[in-house]
Motif scaffolding. Structure first.
Motif: not given
Length: 478
Positions: A351-359, A433-435
């Motif tokens: 749940t945390q990894l997607r946002d962290n990768t985008k940042v 999924q997480f880019g």
């Protein structure tokens, strides 16, 4: 999960050592904290507080003067309110547990049918520490009662009992959670986290074996029950849960994490500019990876700790995600234009990894690679509460498998087999999924070798589904 600490001294009051020793369990639990002491003159004194919105120290500092006596036990729990106080034919005693009891409703129903009293949380949940205490008092002695409890519990349970004649420590039948004994001049201590000994001047003197029961007094300990011949200690202690300088079965958590990262870095062929550990649990692996891959370690992400608690402290998942995001602050000057590789302990829900990768990409990272310190988590843990997952589908791997196979539990052995087509498809799906530019997990052989114990002595169920556990085997161990 939870952690406990106990201490007994010849003459000196135990409150200070008990307070700090218990506080050093704070990385293991966030629900309830409790301490109890015993004095021959004053008897038992106990206090329990909720830790959901604050830290252990803030709740207990003002009460320290009330903890009278030279022996005591404390606990920080992710489950039930502890310690429990009992008055029985065995005498008065207090009990704390680190446990996951999968058949607690069955056991509670049996006890109620025998006209025994069982209290409940306000939420209606069974207090499993009280349940263990009621099982113990069915024995004619403490040892017989603990053996009775072990023979009926499905899951795991380690415990400390504060009695009028010392502290009794009993390790889970399969040793899934550890117990370590420490010694210093005029005092003894016992805990699951040896890191709590160091600043209190205790030296490790004994690793309690699986199913072993000992009694601790101020001048040493005596064995009340020999250890079982088989052990299945949780491998996740080294991967994530354990404090870096804690030692289990003689094997240091940070040394294991460094070695795991070093091996992975040596084998990896990716080209990156720097390595960063996701604070805090990914740092040990990242330092080893940087050494093995011969690239610099950089703090591309820093953890802000003065006001932000652990990410899973809040009950609400959305609030946990917000806290997780707010406490990790990326460094734009290090990320900008760089190919960065991040190391983390595991991916559970993701749940945390997607946002962290985008940042990281938004701040100028050219590439973002991820390396995980353990294999993919394919199976939910039935033995230790290492995550709050209530369903296999909370695991990102199972959601991917469900999408690829049409069912979340189909062909699991193939997905758990590193290098298989199914495994590679699952890892590629998670990375997409997480880019992530690339994603790799440690091999099971790597973490077993890094721990340094025989594979059959380590529980790796969450990675490969293997388990030596059956209640019958547990009950018939030597």
């Amino acid at each position: 999960m939870g952690g406990f600490f106990g201490t007994i001294a010849k003459e000196k009051p135990c409150a200070t050592d008990l307070f700090y020793g218990t506080d050093y369990q704070s990385h293991l639990g966030t629900s309830r904290g409790g301490m109890v002491t015993y004095s021959a003159d004053k008897g038992f004194f106990r206090s329990i507080h909720s830790l959901e919105n604050t830290y252990f120290r803030t709740k207990f500092e003002s009460e320290l003067g009330k903890f009278i006596g030279n022996s005591g036990i404390g606990v920080i729990s992710d489950t039930d309110a502890q310690p429990m106080l009992m008055n029985s034919h065995l005498g008065k005693f207090a009990i704390v547990t680190v446990a996951r009891i999968n058949n607690k409703q069955e056991l509670a129903d049996k006890l109620l049918a025998e006209n025994m009293h069982l209290s409940e949380f306000s939420s209606g949940n069974i207090n499993q520490t009280e349940l263990v205490a009621l099982l113990i008092i069915k024995g004619r002695t403490f040892v017989e009662g603990i053996e009775y409890a072990f023979s009926h519990i499905k899951g795991s349970c380690s415990m400390l009992l504060l009695t009028e004649d010392g502290i009794i420590a009993a390790r889970d039948s399969w040793g899934r959670t550890p117990i370590i004994v420490g010694r210093k001049d005029g005092a003894m201590a016992v805990t699951g986290e040896s890191s709590s000994f160091l600043n209190l001047d205790y030296d490790i003197c004994h690793f309690v074996g699986p199913g072993e029961i000992i009694r601790i007094r101020h001048d040493g300990f005596e064995q009340l029950r020999k250890p079982n011949s088989k052990m299945q200690i949780c491998s996740f202690l080294w991967v994530y849960y354990g404090f870096p300088n804690s030692v289990y079965e003689g094997k240091c958590a940070e040394v294991m994490r460094n070695e795991c990262g070093r091996v992975m870095g040596k084998e990896d062929n990716v080209e990156v500019d720097c390595v960063c550990g996701v604070p805090d649990s990914g740092i040990g692996m990242a330092l080893g990876y940087a050494e093995g891959h011969n690239v610099p370690y950089r703090r591309a992400i820093c953890k802000y700790t003065p006001t932000w608690p652990r990410s899973f402290m809040p009950v609400d998942q959305s609030m946990r995600q917000l806290v997780a995001k707010m406490k990790l602050i990326p460094n734009k000057d290090i990320l900008n234009g760089k190919r960065v590789l991040l190391c983390d302990d595991s991916i559970v829900r993701g749940t945390q990894l997607r946002d962290n990768t985008k940042v990281l990409f938004d701040l100028g990272a050219k590439e973002v690679h991820m390396r995980i310190a353990c294999p993919p988590l394919i199976y939910a843990c039935p033995f230790v509460n290492f995550s709050s997952s209530k369903s296999d589908l909370e695991l990102i791997t199972r959601r991917v498998i469900s999408r690829l196979e049409g069912a979340p539990d189909r062909n699991l052995a193939a997905y758990a087999s590193c290098g298989s087509p199914q495994y590679e498809a699952m890892v590629a799906d998670i990375a997409a999924q997480f880019g992530l530019t690339s994603l790799k997990f440690s091999k099971l052989d790597t973490i077993v070798k890094a721990i340094g114990l025989p594979k059959e002595c380590i529980c790796t169920h969450c990675f490969d589904g293997s388990s030596f556990y059956t209640l019958e085997e547990q009950n018939t161990q030597e």
